[in-house]
Write a protein that holds these residues in place. Sequence first.
Motif, mmCIF file in Angstrom:
data_model
loop_
_atom_site.group_PDB
_atom_site.id
_atom_site.type_symbol
_atom_site.label_atom_id
_atom_site.label_comp_id
_atom_site.label_asym_id
_atom_site.label_seq_id
_atom_site.Cartn_x
_atom_site.Cartn_y
_atom_site.Cartn_z
ATOM 1 N N THR A 13 14.229 -5.578 4.421
ATOM 2 C CA THR A 13 14.399 -6.902 3.821
ATOM 3 C C THR A 13 13.528 -7.936 4.510
ATOM 4 O O THR A 13 12.868 -8.752 3.859
ATOM 5 N N ALA A 14 13.500 -7.887 5.843
ATOM 6 C CA ALA A 14 12.691 -8.854 6.591
ATOM 7 C C ALA A 14 11.208 -8.683 6.292
ATOM 8 O O ALA A 14 10.477 -9.658 6.105
ATOM 9 N N VAL A 15 10.750 -7.427 6.228
ATOM 10 C CA VAL A 15 9.328 -7.157 6.003
ATOM 11 C C VAL A 15 8.908 -7.569 4.593
ATOM 12 O O VAL A 15 7.890 -8.249 4.396
ATOM 13 N N LEU A 16 9.687 -7.185 3.581
ATOM 14 C CA LEU A 16 9.299 -7.476 2.200
ATOM 15 C C LEU A 16 9.511 -8.942 1.825
ATOM 16 O O LEU A 16 8.877 -9.440 0.896
ATOM 17 N N ARG A 17 10.378 -9.615 2.539
ATOM 18 C CA ARG A 17 10.506 -11.059 2.329
ATOM 19 C C ARG A 17 9.216 -11.759 2.754
ATOM 20 O O ARG A 17 8.752 -12.708 2.119
ATOM 21 N N GLU A 18 8.633 -11.253 3.844
ATOM 22 C CA GLU A 18 7.396 -11.834 4.359
ATOM 23 C C GLU A 18 6.168 -11.325 3.588
ATOM 24 O O GLU A 18 5.193 -12.064 3.432
ATOM 25 N N SER A 19 6.226 -10.066 3.132
ATOM 26 C CA SER A 19 5.053 -9.446 2.477
ATOM 27 C C SER A 19 5.482 -8.729 1.200
ATOM 28 O O SER A 19 5.474 -7.492 1.133
ATOM 29 N N PRO A 20 5.864 -9.454 0.160
ATOM 30 C CA PRO A 20 6.353 -8.805 -1.072
ATOM 31 C C PRO A 20 5.313 -7.919 -1.747
ATOM 32 O O PRO A 20 5.679 -6.993 -2.488
ATOM 33 N N ASP A 21 4.039 -8.147 -1.519
ATOM 34 C CA ASP A 21 2.997 -7.351 -2.166
ATOM 35 C C ASP A 21 2.963 -5.904 -1.674
ATOM 36 O O ASP A 21 2.307 -5.051 -2.287
ATOM 37 N N LEU A 22 3.677 -5.619 -0.575
ATOM 38 C CA LEU A 22 3.667 -4.262 -0.036
ATOM 39 C C LEU A 22 4.581 -3.315 -0.813
ATOM 40 O O LEU A 22 4.505 -2.096 -0.639
ATOM 41 N N THR A 23 5.442 -3.848 -1.670
ATOM 42 C CA THR A 23 6.483 -3.048 -2.308
ATOM 43 C C THR A 23 5.938 -1.839 -3.051
ATOM 44 O O THR A 23 6.501 -0.733 -2.990
ATOM 45 N N GLU A 24 4.813 -1.993 -3.764
ATOM 46 C CA GLU A 24 4.286 -0.926 -4.622
ATOM 47 C C GLU A 24 3.945 0.339 -3.844
ATOM 48 O O GLU A 24 4.105 1.456 -4.338
ATOM 49 N N HIS A 25 3.472 0.196 -2.607
ATOM 50 C CA HIS A 25 3.060 1.360 -1.816
ATOM 51 C C HIS A 25 3.937 1.500 -0.558
ATOM 52 O O HIS A 25 3.454 1.869 0.505
ATOM 53 N N TYR A 26 5.221 1.211 -0.717
ATOM 54 C CA TYR A 26 6.171 1.231 0.399
ATOM 55 C C TYR A 26 7.119 2.410 0.199
ATOM 56 O O TYR A 26 7.849 2.474 -0.793
ATOM 57 N N ARG A 27 7.098 3.366 1.121
ATOM 58 C CA ARG A 27 7.984 4.534 1.036
ATOM 59 C C ARG A 27 9.146 4.355 1.996
ATOM 60 O O ARG A 27 8.973 4.263 3.210
#
Length: 334
Positions: free
Chosen positions: A182-196
């Motif tokens: 949650t902390a990481v994607l709040r800061e960098s939402p663009d990473l979601t597509e390639h986040y495992r």
Amino acid sequence: MAYPRVARKPSATDQLDLVSLAAVAAALRLRSGAVRSIGDTTRTLGVIPRHEWLVRRWLGALARCGVVELDGDTYRVRGEVPGTGAEDLDVLHVQSRIPEEVARLHGRALRHLPELLRDEVTAAELLAPESTVHGALAGEGLSLFTQQLDEGCADLVALAAGTRRHRTRVVELGCGTGRLTTAVLRESPDLTEHYRFTDIGYQPLRSETLDVDEDFVAQGFADATADIVLAGHTLHHAANIGQTLARIRNLLAPGGELLFTTPAEDDPVSLTSTHFLHSRQRLAAAFRDGVIFPAMVVWRNALYAAGFTVKVEFSVGARTSVRHHLFHAVRENV
């Protein structure tokens, strides 16, 4: 002009540590000035073999606070034995942001330390029926300091991803309920597509199964397929941290980055609660010789041996308790 020094009021975490150590001193029946061997203590108290490692960890924690002096298998009670206080444990747990299942076990365990050492009652029994062993271990060592490191990790991930020209491929180990995610994607939402997202078992997140103690490739994680690997409060569970770090290095592409947070050193709350869950069956050796949270120097050496260069490291923590660390390391291009 000299100004008078004002004593700092102990934090909730400090108070929890002191209450825990006081309970340990009472369970060990410490008396000021006494000189005893660890073997005599375990025999007198009726400690079963699988919990003997824990008595040694308790004495080590008391030695760091100046209560006892260790000399091999012998110890001397050198300082005033701490008294148990009347602190409201529920309030201290909440203020320290101790996970509910750990707090429940801790409160109950402090009242039954002698019985736990003798296996007259087990930590799993104290958890039932409201909590589970898996839930308690997942929250082991977590506190208000963990959130600070999660936020620091999220900032570093954003910086690392920002330097890459292509889509950043992220693998998170042990995502659990998604605290770090949650902390990481709040800061960098663009990473979601390639986040495992990965974990050892089913979790509320859309996660894949990945056991850090087994071969990554055999589990569907090919070499050089990640740019960033994250692990929040996870890697200390590895049976062999050197082997796990080597697997992570192989998973990363050249120049890939590893960011992880971990407790280090003994934590009085964990020592008097969840650490009982690490005792193996009777007469078996303790997990990693009883070192549940490896020291910072152990992590540094293991990272170097696995082919990483440490780029950033910092820690937060209370005066008496376990310190929490964040490591940011880069895979060497060899």
